[in-house]
Motif scaffolding. Structure first.
Motif, mmCIF file in Angstrom:
data_model
loop_
_atom_site.group_PDB
_atom_site.id
_atom_site.type_symbol
_atom_site.label_atom_id
_atom_site.label_comp_id
_atom_site.label_asym_id
_atom_site.label_seq_id
_atom_site.Cartn_x
_atom_site.Cartn_y
_atom_site.Cartn_z
ATOM 1 N N GLN A 123 -39.817 36.934 -7.668
ATOM 2 C CA GLN A 123 -40.215 36.905 -6.266
ATOM 3 C C GLN A 123 -39.014 37.185 -5.362
ATOM 4 N N ALA A 124 -37.870 36.570 -5.694
ATOM 5 C CA ALA A 124 -36.664 36.781 -4.885
ATOM 6 C C ALA A 124 -36.204 38.232 -4.938
ATOM 7 N N LEU A 125 -36.434 38.893 -6.060
ATOM 8 C CA LEU A 125 -36.038 40.296 -6.226
ATOM 9 C C LEU A 125 -37.124 41.261 -5.760
ATOM 10 N N ASN A 126 -38.290 40.718 -5.360
ATOM 11 C CA ASN A 126 -39.411 41.547 -4.915
ATOM 12 C C ASN A 126 -39.761 42.602 -5.962
ATOM 13 N N VAL A 127 -39.870 42.138 -7.203
ATOM 14 C CA VAL A 127 -40.131 43.038 -8.321
ATOM 15 C C VAL A 127 -41.456 43.798 -8.189
ATOM 16 N N VAL A 133 -42.471 51.896 -7.426
ATOM 17 C CA VAL A 133 -41.654 53.094 -7.670
ATOM 18 C C VAL A 133 -41.612 53.400 -9.160
ATOM 19 N N THR A 134 -41.290 52.408 -9.970
ATOM 20 C CA THR A 134 -41.196 52.581 -11.422
ATOM 21 C C THR A 134 -41.200 51.222 -12.101
ATOM 22 N N GLN A 135 -41.671 51.214 -13.341
ATOM 23 C CA GLN A 135 -41.584 50.016 -14.178
ATOM 24 C C GLN A 135 -40.560 50.196 -15.299
ATOM 25 N N GLY A 136 -39.787 51.260 -15.218
ATOM 26 C CA GLY A 136 -38.721 51.464 -16.202
ATOM 27 C C GLY A 136 -39.055 52.416 -17.320
ATOM 28 N N HIS A 183 -35.992 34.881 -24.663
ATOM 29 C CA HIS A 183 -36.044 34.573 -23.234
ATOM 30 C C HIS A 183 -35.328 35.665 -22.439
ATOM 31 N N VAL A 184 -34.161 36.069 -22.918
ATOM 32 C CA VAL A 184 -33.403 37.140 -22.267
ATOM 33 C C VAL A 184 -34.218 38.434 -22.230
ATOM 34 N N ALA A 185 -34.849 38.772 -23.361
ATOM 35 C CA ALA A 185 -35.633 40.007 -23.430
ATOM 36 C C ALA A 185 -36.814 39.976 -22.474
ATOM 37 N N GLY A 186 -37.455 38.816 -22.337
ATOM 38 C CA GLY A 186 -38.583 38.712 -21.414
ATOM 39 C C GLY A 186 -38.174 38.913 -19.975
ATOM 40 N N ILE A 187 -37.003 38.414 -19.604
ATOM 41 C CA ILE A 187 -36.507 38.618 -18.246
ATOM 42 C C ILE A 187 -36.340 40.108 -17.977
ATOM 43 N N VAL A 188 -35.860 40.844 -18.973
ATOM 44 C CA VAL A 188 -35.717 42.297 -18.823
ATOM 45 C C VAL A 188 -37.078 42.978 -18.793
ATOM 46 N N GLY A 189 -37.912 42.717 -19.816
ATOM 47 C CA GLY A 189 -39.047 43.606 -20.021
ATOM 48 C C GLY A 189 -40.352 42.984 -20.447
ATOM 49 N N ALA A 190 -40.649 41.726 -20.078
ATOM 50 C CA ALA A 190 -41.966 41.173 -20.391
ATOM 51 C C ALA A 190 -43.053 42.081 -19.813
ATOM 52 N N ILE A 198 -43.966 38.419 -16.095
ATOM 53 C CA ILE A 198 -43.603 39.818 -15.897
ATOM 54 C C ILE A 198 -42.093 39.968 -16.032
ATOM 55 N N GLY A 199 -41.636 41.066 -16.614
ATOM 56 C CA GLY A 199 -40.220 41.383 -16.656
ATOM 57 C C GLY A 199 -39.842 42.290 -15.503
ATOM 58 N N THR A 200 -38.558 42.412 -15.255
ATOM 59 C CA THR A 200 -38.107 43.314 -14.199
ATOM 60 C C THR A 200 -38.435 44.758 -14.536
ATOM 61 N N ALA A 201 -38.339 45.128 -15.819
ATOM 62 C CA ALA A 201 -38.614 46.509 -16.244
ATOM 63 C C ALA A 201 -39.579 46.497 -17.424
ATOM 64 N N PRO A 202 -40.863 46.193 -17.176
ATOM 65 C CA PRO A 202 -41.810 46.073 -18.292
ATOM 66 C C PRO A 202 -42.069 47.380 -19.029
#
Length: 457
Positions: A123-127, A133-136, A183-190, A198-202
């Protein structure tokens, strides 16, 4: 109770790290049968057992006696391998883990993931706006960590490219080394799949590079090999939520400094941005002249400090309103390392009100919520781990610069996806240009500023 976030401890011999002050978290241990060697670049040592080739950097990891290494005509320099140990801090050990059915999270208009309302970091990053624009798509991120659970329903792991660098025989694309990497991987790409988080770059291609094992400490040489591998499989980002501090600058030795910097420079040249946790020692890396934090102070590192709220979803300031913050999500976490020239970016990693722990309030909501995978191991009669019996795929809260780095890694994947021709330096530049230091703070905790994914796009 420890006030440090999750971190690693570098284990080195007293000879290498002589002079460390009493009470340091850096203690002694050095391999006597395994070495990082520099080669002449005309082939690998045929008279030694090669554990890892590292094409592109004229280094390799070998096993054998030191006398054999010295006699090898293909070796121009060497150093004994050293080891890294993961530590669970008190604030993370106290945080709960949950199954989806245990959390009553309402649906969200910002995202159709049911647990998005618990993800203050996204939410803070407005993902969700960034995802317009893109999901990665078209990018690749390697997770150099304790293992990523390929079976987690909220993750899609590239199992064919995933590698186990530990030699423990337990495979890859699994959490054999523990829950941290999942946990780290989910933050990147859940995944954006209508369940969980949701991840930042799913849309990115997640690759597990497991360097931690349940049977032994992690090898620094394995970590170097994983970085080279990441570059050689055309990863756009490698996330390293690991590190060690304090290391005396004069103690690390010329050889390891050369090996680390050459590997990191090679990765950068090949287009792989290195997002690395800055560490959780509350240390001023700018003014600790005799010490260094590794690998985040190595060449080409994007060193990430952690921020977090106090009072997300609970009344931390006692004003009767659980919808406000005692401190906002972009404020520095209590544990994070800092230093203007030592930090590249600040990003959401989670914070905690230590006085609230154990009082019955949901203080853990200020940590980062994402995927977890908790393994149950098979053991032989001597207690040695021989396999993974089962894995509990779940969700939970953790905090640390370990959680901040993958938020930057995911953002980097989005920038690369939107700008396929960018090299690693251009991706980093876009992230730095878009970042701003929050009002009321200075660059000490942020370097270029707090991560701004939308503006970076």
């Amino acid at each position: 109770m420890s006030s440090h976030g999750r971190r690693t401890f570098l284990k080195l011999s007293g000879g290498v790290l002589g002079g460390i002050f009493a009470g340091t978290t850096v203690t002694a241990a050095e391999r006597t049968d395994r070495f990082v060697v520099e080669t002449k670049g005309k082939g690998l040592p045929s008279d030694l057992t090669v554990v890892h080739e590292m094409p592109g950097v004229k280094f390799a990891v070998v096993e054998g006696s030191e006398s054999d290494v010295k006699r090898s005509k293909a070796v121009t320099g060497y150093a004994a391998d050293i080891e890294v140990e993961l530590d669970d801090p008190g604030v993370n050990a106290e945080a709960p883990t949950v199954d989806e059915s245990d959390v009553d999270a309402p649906s969200s208009s910002a995202s159709d993931e049911p647990f998005y309302p618990l993800q203050w970091d996204k939410q803070a990053l407005n993902v969700p706006e960034a995802h317009e624009v893109t999901q990665g798509a078209g990018t690749r991120v390697t997770i150099i960590d304790s293992g990523v659970a390929g079976g987690h329903p909220d993750l899609d792991v590239n199992e064919s490219l995933s590698r186990n660098f530990t030699g423990d025989g337990l495979g890859a694309a699994n959490p054999a080394g523990g829950y941290h990497g999942t946990h780290v991987a989910g933050i990147v790409g859940a995944l954006d799949n209508g369940e969980g988080v949701i991840g930042t770059a799913p849309g990115t291609d997640l690759v597990d590079c497991r360097v931690f094992s349940p049977n032994a400490l992690a090898s620094f040489a394995d970590i170097l090999a994983a970085v080279v591998y990441s570059a050689n499989i055309d990863a756009d980002v490698a996330n390293l939520s690991l590190g060690a501090y304090p290391i005396p600058r004069q103690g690390i030795g010329q050889f390891y400094g050369k090996a680390l910097n050459r590997v990191m420079t090679y990765a950068n040249k090949e287009g792989t941005l290195l997002s690395i946790a800055a560490g959780n020692d509350s240390a001023d890396l700018q003014h600790d002249k005799n010490f260094i934090s590794l690998p985040n102070e190595g060449a080409q590192a994007v060193s990430v400090a952690a921020t977090g709220p106090i009072g997300f979803g609970w009344d931390a300031d006692g004003d009767g309103d659980s919808d406000d913050f005692a401190s906002p999500p972009e404020s520095p976490a209590f544990y994070t390392n800092y230093g203007t020239n030592a930090i590249t970016l600040g990003a959401p990693g989670g914070d905690a009100d230590l006085g609230a722990i154990g009082t019955g309030v949901p203080w853990y909501l200020d940590l980062v919520y994402n995927t977890l995978a908790i393994p149950t191991y098979e053991q032989d009669d001597d207690g040695n781990i021989t396999g993974i019996e089962s894995v509990n795929h779940t969700y939970g809260w953790l905090a640390g610069t370990s959680m901040a780095a993958p938020n930057v890694a995911g953002a980097a994947a989005l920038v690369k996806s939107a700008n396929p021709d960018y090299n690693a330096n251009q991706v980093e530049s876009a992230l730095k240009r878009a970042a701003d230091v929050p009002d009321g703070y200075d660059k000490t905790f942020y370097g270029s500023g707090f991560l701004n994914v939308v503006d970076a796009l």
